[in-house]
Scaffold this motif. Structure first.
Motif, PDB file in Angstrom:
ATOM      1  N   ILE A   3       0.999  -1.012  -0.018  1.00 25.58           N
ATOM      2  CA  ILE A   3       0.125  -0.167  -0.542  1.00 25.58           C
ATOM      3  C   ILE A   3       0.982   1.147  -0.049  1.00 25.58           C
ATOM      4  CG2 ILE A   3      -1.654   1.081   0.559  1.00 25.58           C
ATOM      5  CD1 ILE A   3      -2.445  -1.335   2.826  1.00 25.58           C
ATOM      6  N   PHE A   5       1.066   5.917  -0.117  1.00 23.07           N
ATOM      7  CA  PHE A   5      -0.418   6.403  -0.039  1.00 23.07           C
ATOM      8  C   PHE A   5       0.245   8.148  -0.434  1.00 23.07           C
ATOM      9  CE2 PHE A   5       0.025   3.896   3.322  1.00 23.07           C
ATOM     10  CZ  PHE A   5      -1.346   3.747   3.622  1.00 23.07           C
ATOM     11  N   SER A  15      -6.788  12.926  -1.724  1.00 25.55           N
ATOM     12  CA  SER A  15      -6.651  11.518  -1.656  1.00 25.55           C
ATOM     13  C   SER A  15      -6.536  10.290  -2.468  1.00 25.55           C
ATOM     14  CB  SER A  15      -8.178  11.352  -0.755  1.00 25.55           C
ATOM     15  OG  SER A  15      -8.194   9.746  -0.438  1.00 25.55           O
ATOM     16  N   HIS A  17      -4.502   6.219  -3.142  1.00 29.18           N
ATOM     17  CA  HIS A  17      -3.363   5.259  -2.495  1.00 29.18           C
ATOM     18  C   HIS A  17      -3.933   4.270  -2.705  1.00 29.18           C
ATOM     19  CE1 HIS A  17      -4.474   7.790   0.850  1.00 29.18           C
ATOM     20  NE2 HIS A  17      -5.839   7.465   1.101  1.00 29.18           N
ATOM     21  N   ILE A 211      -7.571   1.575   6.030  1.00 29.23           N
ATOM     22  CA  ILE A 211      -7.077   2.664   5.586  1.00 29.23           C
ATOM     23  C   ILE A 211      -8.431   3.314   6.163  1.00 29.23           C
ATOM     24  CG2 ILE A 211      -7.032   4.562   4.121  1.00 29.23           C
ATOM     25  CD1 ILE A 211      -5.518   2.251   2.328  1.00 29.23           C
ATOM     26  N   VAL A 435      -5.359   8.300   7.491  1.00 30.89           N
ATOM     27  CA  VAL A 435      -5.585   9.119   6.066  1.00 30.89           C
ATOM     28  C   VAL A 435      -5.751  10.345   6.341  1.00 30.89           C
ATOM     29  CG1 VAL A 435      -3.926   7.980   4.682  1.00 30.89           C
ATOM     30  CG2 VAL A 435      -6.367   7.935   5.318  1.00 30.89           C
ATOM     31  N   TRP A 465       5.310   3.813   1.629  1.00 29.44           N
ATOM     32  CA  TRP A 465       4.611   3.206   1.598  1.00 29.44           C
ATOM     33  C   TRP A 465       4.989   1.648   2.490  1.00 29.44           C
ATOM     34  CZ3 TRP A 465       7.703  -1.549   0.375  1.00 29.44           C
ATOM     35  CH2 TRP A 465       9.860  -1.214   0.417  1.00 29.44           C
TER      36      TRP A 465
END
Ligand SMILES: [Zn+2]
Length: 468
Positions: A3, A5, A15, A17, A211, A435, A465
């Motif tokens: 993952i 960001f 935003s 991801h 998340i 986040v 990450w």
């Protein structure tokens, strides 16, 4: 599974991801970043990953900080599906075209200045045509229906209760490399419990990886009902004083919420009869989308529609006028009686609201009513801080108006609501990433989650990450 960001990391905007699993790249949201002008332009223009390498995108909701850079993603070669609810798709049709127009206009202004300095022109982040082209990739998906969006990846959208069409993204993943089944949940923006029009956020029964947003991770909101009562009192007071109520409001979501609240108060005779104007072409288009998605309504609005036979449009009533053209908007300058004007932009940075503020801010009978979060350095924030002199269109004005703030209208869950939502997950997440919050909010919520549920929580930095 990895993952990364790429946005909304220790901030509330942009935003983005990226999930990499089974040889596929799944992008969650593709929002516009907001910040200082030059940084904002560079960051939005140059995506931090190769758009062509993304297989599929999931969009949590239509707000610009989640959807606003989709036209650029498509322009740079993304060719997969963009999955979202039907309401989100329809909202994006209006909002992205509007955003394309704004991008073109902003660049025109910048280029005029650059020409004078002998600098070469810059290109817009995307154009209205790019926005139009990107709409071809949107694919609607109803709430609570699972669909395979990549090999071994099932997507389910749950109601996030944040705005019309907003979704919590649930990915049930057969992680073939690690030979395990995992569930990744992305909260999107989570709404409040008990807010009218839309339903409350749905609960999630389990999550391996979470998340989650943290916009109000360190703050509490007043109950919605209290602020609805204050709204009534403020309107009554201003009417008695013979003044205007000026409401800077986001065209999408907040405006419809205010219109519906005023509609209820007007029908019940709780506010005096006075003209109410919604002065924003985008708000008009978006309100039409609200009317066509009753599948997103909560019981409160459905009951209102059932019991108010003569008022079967929640977003229209006899005292309310929507003004689309510039000429109609300019006629409001001559109003000389108590009235309510709702207009964009929500932070009073641009748009028609500036004309209304300019006309009325020096009049002590005026009330400026703020119902949304105001970013630092915006006119909205200066008004909230009750600065005595404010600049509008480059001129100084005395702020003699009464300024009131109603945080209860917020579309975001507060600290307690966020904690409660996590508390309802019966199989708690192994790892949680916060986040969409300023550092203070994110870290304070992280602390709360650790203390209350003993969770492992990270607050990722930009481009950070995690191999999970
Ligand atoms: Zn949002």
């Amino acid at each position: 599974m990895r993952i990364t960001f790429f946005g909304a990391a220790r901030t509330v905007t942009g935003s983005q991801h990226l999930i990499e699993v089974n040889g596929h790249r799944i992008l969650l949201d593709c929002g516009l970043y907001q910040g200082r002008r030059a940084e904002e332009y560079e960051r939005n223009l140059n995506l931090p990953f190769d758009a062509r390498s993304v297989s599929v995108m999931v969009l949590s909701h239509a707000h610009m900080d989640h959807s606003g850079n989709i036209p650029n993603l498509v322009r740079r070669g993304f060719r997969g599906d963009i999955l979202c609810t039907y309401a989100t798709r329809d909202l994006c049709a209006s909002m992205l075209l509007d955003s394309g127009h704004i991008q073109e206009r902003d660049v025109e202004y910048v280029n005029k200045k650059r020409r004078k300095k002998g600098q070469p022109p810059v290109q817009p982040i995307y154009t209205q045509q790019d926005a139009m082209d990107s709409l071809d990739y949107f694919t609607g998906q109803a709430y609570n229906r699972a669909r395979e969006i990549a090999p071994g990846v099932l997507l389910t959208l749950l109601d996030a209760g944040h705005m019309l069409g907003s979704a919590i993204v649930v990915l049930d993943i057969e992680d073939r490399e690690a030979r395990r089944d995992v569930r990744l949940v992305f909260s999107g923006d989570l709404g409040r419990v008990g807010i009218p029009i839309i339903r409350d956020p749905q609960m999630v029964d389990s999550a391996d990886f979470l998340i989650m947003e943290s916009t109000y991770g360190s703050r509490l909101h007043p109950p919605y009902e209290d602020d609805e009562k204050r709204l009534k009192a403020i309107i009554q007071d201003t009417y008695r004083a013979g003044g205007m109520v000026i409401m800077p409001s986001f065209a999408v979501g907040r405006t419809q919420q205010l219109v519906y609240a005023l509609h209820k108060l007007a029908v019940q005779g709780e506010i005096p009869k006075m003209p109410i104007f919604v002065d924003s072409p985008l708000a008009i288009d978006v309100t039409a989308v609200f009317r066509t998605h009753p599948e997103c309504y909560d019981d409160d609005i459905l009951e209102f529609l059932r019991t108010n036979g003569d008022h079967n449009d929640p977003f229209g009533f006899s005292d309310l006028t929507y003004t689309r053209t510039q000429a109609e908007s300019m006629r409001l300058n001559d109003l000389n009686q108590p009235a309510i004007i709702i207009s964009a932009s929500g932070m009073a940075e641009h748009g028609r609201i500036l004309h209304h503020l300019k006309n009325h801010i020096e009049d002590p009978r005026t009330t400026v009513l703020i119902t949304g979060w105001q970013a630092p350095e915006t006119l909205g924030r200066r008004l909230v801080e009750k600065e005595k002199i404010v600049r509008i269109f480059g001129e100084e004005y005395h702020n003699n108006a009464r300024v009131e703030v109603l945080n209860g209208f917020s579309g975001h869950a507060d600290r307690d609501e966020l904690l409660d939502w996590v508390g309802a997950i019966s199989r708690p997440p192994r790892r949680t990433f916060l986040v969409h919050g300023e550092p203070k909010s994110a870290f304070e919520l992280a602390q709360g989650l650790k203390e209350r549920f003993n969770l492992q929580v990270d607050v990722p930095d930009w481009k950070e990450w995690f191999e999970v």
